[in-house]
Design an enzyme around this catalytic site. Structure first.
Site, short mmCIF file in Angstrom:
data_model
loop_
_atom_site.label_atom_id
_atom_site.label_comp_id
_atom_site.label_asym_id
_atom_site.label_seq_id
_atom_site.Cartn_x
_atom_site.Cartn_y
_atom_site.Cartn_z
N GLU A 1 0.82 -1.21 0.00
CA GLU A 1 0.00 0.00 0.00
C GLU A 1 0.85 1.27 0.00
O GLU A 1 0.51 2.26 -0.65
CB GLU A 1 -0.91 -0.02 1.23
CG GLU A 1 -1.83 1.18 1.36
CD GLU A 1 -2.68 1.06 2.61
OE1 GLU A 1 -3.00 2.11 3.18
OE2 GLU A 1 -3.00 -0.07 3.02
N ASP A 2 1.99 1.26 0.73
CA ASP A 2 2.74 2.50 0.97
C ASP A 2 4.12 2.55 0.32
O ASP A 2 4.80 3.57 0.43
CB ASP A 2 2.92 2.70 2.48
CG ASP A 2 1.60 2.95 3.19
OD1 ASP A 2 0.65 3.36 2.52
OD2 ASP A 2 1.52 2.74 4.42
#
Length: 710
Positions: free
Chosen positions: A114-115
């Site tokens: 996600e990051d």
């Protein structure tokens, strides 16, 4: 990026608990250690993990940490710590609850896709498909792609993934707990928004998965944000009692002595209530004693010892029998098992007691996490000791996954999910064919019908509960035996009244879908723009008047205003060839009554002007359905209700509502409101009902008996 991640150097303050995030941050930045050796930052996680799983392979944890730390390097949380402290804290939470190695590996990597630039394919190549699936399950959907629907669609994605692997939701719950612990750095409005989602969705999910250790802390954190004044009062109340003698400790000493004398090996602990639990007790009782601030917890080795402890307590102390519950013989739907009781302690105040084995206690605290890998073979090294239940698809989750497929709209899904999760208890209903149906507490026969038959429940016309005829709105209780009565007529469908009795989203969504595809005319709706008239009608004929002339009754011109619609009164249920009269009601609709209906006399006395109406066909053959209320007088005998219901169904009539009066002098009265496809069938139906043994009269009822609609 995570809600609490930010660029390096962002100012903030910390609000962590249990874990020294600054120390973890320094350890994370100090390097990954020598090849093959555990990095310092993950050493504590490894020790906690080995305490639960002595033979666990720590190499996946080491490799996962190295990848996570290098990927998140340079990212900082809003609280000021390096971002890697967040996956470390989440992993430590799960390790303390006894999660197995695969779950911990995925939790270390849960924000990488996600990051950071790490991809799911890379995770799968390095750690296997199980870890890849878990990481994918907790990865949020991009707001850029989904806009306002990103949050509900992310939860939908997680729940679908949880349906295949419950460990997905375990990681999400631990992730939310750590974010809630450090939520103080957020703006107040954002704190409140996150706390509300936690309250409405994640806390109920923690309850359903049995993860009480996470649930109670989440409840207290949400309580402090959404109700700060009540939280402060409750906290001050608990602190005020802290300096006083504890009556529970004195009772615990007496319990230990009793069990020691009886030769029962047990550990007796005083278990403090969390703030939300104290607040609930305060609301329930109005005031608190020292005994209300906690409960006694008795831990034993074997199931039989639980009942031995119970016997000693009820023999040597005065029990409060109303407080006794056996969740060992009948476990809760979230795997929870314990004996609950209460005995009179010092001063006569009730001391609540929980009795369970050590294994039950682990499951009560950690829920599905305590079961180890639920997908491992029973003889696998990380399989939990003792008897295990498979939590892969609990009943509530199966229901949720079923109805979410029929709810593509994100807003409808989000509101339905919150409604479903607000129902915090379940009941088990036994089907007449021997199966069982699990339903939320408060569910009706309507809910049971859709749980058993899906869209086939549209044709349900009635039910028997514990052998007695019941309306479809009857609320079911735990252990009820249910026999649903289905119509052979596949054209029939639910009425809008069913929505009043449907509690489960599955039932409401199915009913709404059917009603939307089979709309009923709304006489009170605004007039539509004029359309070309049908052949044979004057060009100036209004649309509403056309609708009024298409039913089984017509209004005689000149006897009243133009009718916007015609409906048959429910109080007297007229059918051809009854003598009828009508009255105009609000919206211009004409309501048709039997000429001798008591309502007619009341309206005439009140000065209402009758409207002359006539049946289009005196034999009722106009293709319309008719409702009629019949009253059967009979002698009381076994199976009478069943016999009458079978006769009604055999004649093709649908039961709309039913009422049975208590027997009087061996006589009993049944009142049915039925829907007939053809009014000409009514005499034959009444004759068939009179032929049922024990029935000595069947007549038309003058008014509808108050009964819950089916």
């Amino acid at each position: 990026m995570s809600a609490e991640a930010t660029n390096a150097g962002a100012p903030g303050r910390k609000r962590g608990r249990r874990i020294d995030l600054r120390r973890l941050g320094r350890a994370a930045l100090s390097g990954s250690g020598a090849r093959g050796r555990l990095p310092d930052a993950i050493d504590h996680v490894a020790k906690v993990h080995r305490a639960h799983h002595p033979g666990a392979d720590l190499d996946p944890l080491r490799r996962a940490y190295v990848l996570a730390e290098s990927s998140h390097r340079g990212q900082m949380r809003k609280s000021g710590e390096p971002f890697i402290t967040h996956p470390l804290a989440v992993t430590l939470i799960l390790a303390e609850l006894g999660a197995e190695t695969t779950t911990l590996t995925a939790s270390l990597l849960h924000d990488t896709v996600e990051d950071t630039e790490v991809t799911l394919d890379q995770v799968g190549e390095q750690f296997g498909e199980e870890v890849r699936y878990l990481v994918d399950g907790v990865t949020k959907l991009e707001k850029v792609d989904y806009g306002a629907a990103a949050e509900p669609e992310t939860f939908r994605k997680m729940l679908v993934a949880t349906g295949n692997d419950v460990r997905v939701m375990s990681i999400k719950l631990a992730d939310r707990l750590h974010n809630m612990r450090t939520l103080g750095v957020m703006r107040p409005e954002k704190q409140a928004r996150i706390a509300k989602v936690t309250r409405d969705v994640l806390i109920p999910l923690a309850e359903r998965l049995g993860v009480q250790a996470l649930k109670v802390e989440l409840e207290d954190l949400v309580f402090a944000i959404l109700h700060p004044e009540e939280y402060t009062r409750t906290r001050d109340l608990v602190l005020a009692h802290a300096g006083r003698p504890d009556p529970l400790e004195a009772t615990a000493v007496r319990v230990r002595a009793v069990l020691r004398e009886a030769g029962v090996c047990a550990e007796v602990l005083v278990r403090r209530r969390h703030f939300v639990s104290v607040h609930r007790v305060l609301l329930k009782r109005g005031e608190l004693t020292g005994s209300d601030l906690g409960r006694l917890l008795v831990l034993v080795t074997e199931d039989a010892d639980c009942y031995a402890v119970l016997g000693e307590l009820h023999t040597c102390f005065t029990p409060f029998i109303s407080e006794f519950k056996d969740f060992i013989a009948v476990p809760k739907f979230n795997l929870y098992q314990s004996l609950h009781t209460a005995v009179a302690g010092d001063g006569g105040h009730a001391a609540e007691v929980l009795i369970r084995t050590h294994q039950m206690h682990r499951v009560a605290e950690a829920g599905v996490i305590a079961l180890g890998n639920p997908y491992a073979a029973p003889d696998a090294p990380d399989a939990a000791d003792g008897e295990r239940a498979d939590p892969t698809r609990p009943g509530w989750l199966s229901r949720l996954l079923e109805w979410q497929r029929a709810t593509p709209d994100p807003d409808t899904f989000w509101s339905s999910l919150r409604d479903e999760l607000a129902q915090d208890r379940e009941v088990t209903v036994f089907r007449a064919d021997g199966g069982t149906i699990g339903l939320p507490a408060g569910s009706s026969c309507v809910d049971a019908a859709y749980a058993q038959y899906g869209d086939g429940a549209h044709h349900c016309i009635g039910a028997r509960v514990n052998g007695r005829l019941a309306s479809l709105g009857t609320v079911l209780r735990d252990g009820d035996v249910l026999h649903l009565l289905m119509s052979p007529d596949t054209v029939s469908g639910p009425s809008p009244d069913w929505l009043e009795h449907a509690r489960t989203p599955a039932a409401r969504i199915a009913i709404d879908r059917w009603l939307s595809t089979h709309p009923a005319p709304d006489p009170a709706a605004p007039q539509a723009p004029p359309t070309p008239p049908a052949p044979g009608l004057p060009r100036s004929a209004p649309r509403a008047a056309t609708r009024a002339t298409q039913g089984p009754v017509r209004v005689v011109e000149g006897t009243g205003p133009t009718a916007a619609g015609i409906r048959l009164a429910g109080c007297c249920t007229p059918v051809p060839p009854d003598e009828v009269t009508g009255f105009t009601v609000r919206g211009g609709t004409v309501t048709v009554h039997r000429a001798h209906c008591p309502a007619v006399d009341r309206m005439v006395t009140a000065g209402r002007r009758p409207v002359e109406v006539h049946w289009r066909n005196q034999d009722g053959a106009c293709g319309a359905d008719y409702r009629v209320t019949l009253r059967a007088e009979s002698f009381s005998r076994p199976h009478l209700l069943a016999d009458l219901t079978e006769v009604i169904a055999a004649k093709g009539a649908a039961v709309i509502s039913a009422a049975v009066e208590p027997p009087h002098e061996q006589r009993v009265r049944h009142t049915y409101t039925l829907q007939l496809p053809d009014a000409a069938q009514l005499p034959d139906l009444m004759r068939a009902m009179r032929r049922v043994p024990g029935v000595y009269d069947v007549e038309r009822a003058g008014r509808q008996v108050a009964a819950a609609p089916l």
